[in-house]
Enzyme design. Structure first.
Site, short mmCIF file in Angstrom:
data_model
loop_
_atom_site.label_atom_id
_atom_site.label_comp_id
_atom_site.label_asym_id
_atom_site.label_seq_id
_atom_site.Cartn_x
_atom_site.Cartn_y
_atom_site.Cartn_z
N SER A 51 0.79 -1.23 0.00
CA SER A 51 0.00 0.00 0.00
C SER A 51 0.82 1.27 0.00
O SER A 51 0.29 2.34 -0.27
CB SER A 51 -0.94 0.02 1.21
N ASP A 60 -3.59 8.19 7.72
CA ASP A 60 -4.50 7.28 8.42
C ASP A 60 -3.71 6.43 9.41
O ASP A 60 -2.55 6.72 9.71
CB ASP A 60 -5.33 6.45 7.43
N HIS A 79 -0.66 4.76 7.31
CA HIS A 79 0.03 5.32 6.16
C HIS A 79 0.38 6.80 6.31
O HIS A 79 -0.44 7.59 6.79
CB HIS A 79 -0.83 5.13 4.90
#
Length: 361
Positions: free
Chosen positions: A42, A324, A327
């Site tokens: 990610s 978040d 991340h």
């Protein structure tokens, strides 16, 4: 330790971006010397998980993701751009397209295969993500398309001069913490073995220049702080052990494979510096995420589409190092990309990406 289920959905960042300029509709004499191919999790996923049969735990294609730069959610686990996006910009390249978008976009300058939640091991989040070996299979399909488009000679040159960037491994360590029965050393060998296999697979297709992002201090993510406080040291030590194994693995490949070149980015060090000195890097906090809920906004609920629906959103995302629960924000990614691009040998060696892109094979 009490391991929350959201931990299983950590989409690790970590690093990599390979790029080149669009090469369609221009003569072969004008073609750029490097393309960028991106692999990993990610930290690099531009929205590949939008196109697969998965759950929202492994997606980020809703508001407020994407709000800062794109003004709409792209599927990136961030408020804006990621490291590969900035590297492409510094190299005067367009955004590297998602693998699932190459049918409508030029792919001669590179493709991004990264998948949020993916690991080096097939077993990591199996059935919900595109693991590293499957990313390699997709890359091989792109190689065939490239040969068909520009011919064997030209495609060989493109693949040889391209940069291949990786951010992988974090999910392998985080996801199985409550179930992994392997001894630490054996598990590390499994991860390194799979990573080596993928690097060799790309090499066999013509790849020669590889960029590896080291692991970040995993225990200092807002989610880990909030839900697994007793495991912070253990998880961070796993990252350190992984990082200590990377140089030997890469040097061994350099000895085994003719023309194999690599560079290693000490993201652990760079990341730790911004965590320890947030105001020095323009942040008000490095502990609390901008978007999420609970302590440190560490519950992975940003946008209200996952298991926990309630979430809070900060007023100014530039105040927070983390966007978040897992991340970094676009601003943090930009700072890390700048170091990767033109940093000194103490953090990126033996080449920074500026010189690595210029390196002939």
């Amino acid at each position: 330790m009490a391991l929350n289920s959201s931990l299983f959905h950590f989409c690790i960042f970590i690093l990599v971006a390979c790029f080149a300029q669009p090469i369609s509709c221009i003569s072969s004499h004008d073609r750029p010397q490097a393309a960028l191919f991106v692999f990993g999790d990610s930290l690099f996923d531009p929205g590949n998980n939008n196109y697969i049969n998965t759950t929202t735990e492994y997606q980020a294609n809703w508001w407020p993701y994407g709000e800062t730069f794109f003004k709409y959610p792209t599927g990136r686990f961030c408020d804006g751009r990621l490291i590969p996006d900035f590297i492409a910009e510094y190299a005067n390249l367009p955004l590297i397209p998602s693998y699932f978008e190459i049918g409508k976009k030029h792919f001669d300058h590179g493709v991004n295969f990264a998948s949020g939640g993916a690991g080096c091991l097939v077993e990591t989040h199996r059935g919900f993500v595109i693991d590293l070996h499957t990313q390699l299979k997709y890359f091989k399909k792109v190689v065939k398309l490239l040969k068909k488009k520009v011919g064997a000679t030209e495609s060989k040159q493109i693949l040889s001069n391209a940069v291949y960037i990786f951010s992988a491994g974090g999910n392998d360590y985080l996801a199985p913490l409550s179930t992994n029965s392997y001894p630490e050393r054996e598990y590390l060998q499994m991860i390194m073995g799979n990573l080596t296999s993928v690097l060799k697979g790309i090499y066999n297709e013509g790849g020669r220049k590889f960029v590896m992002l080291g692991m970040i201090p995993l225990g200092r993510l807002p989610n880990i702080r909030a839900l697994n406080g007793n495991s912070i040291k253990k998880i961070t030590n796993l990252a350190k052990v992984h990082n200590s194994a990377l140089p030997g693995m890469l040097k061994q490949l350099e000895k085994q494979l003719a023309g194999f070149k690599y560079t290693l980015f000490n993201l652990f060090k760079v990341f730790s510096e911004s965590l320890d000195n947030p105001t020095k890097y323009g942040f008000k906090t490095s502990k609390t995420a901008c978007c999420g809920s609970g302590p440190f906004r560490g519950i992975y609920s940003c946008g209200g589409k996952r298991q926990t629906k309630e979430y809070e959103l900060c007023k100014n995302v530039k105040d927070n190092l983390f966007f978040d629960s897992f991340h970094p924000s676009e601003l943090a990614y930009q700072q890390y990309a700048q170091v990767l691009w033109n940093g000194t040998p103490d953090v990126v060696a033996p080449y920074n990406l500026k010189s690595f892109f210029e390196l002939s094979t």
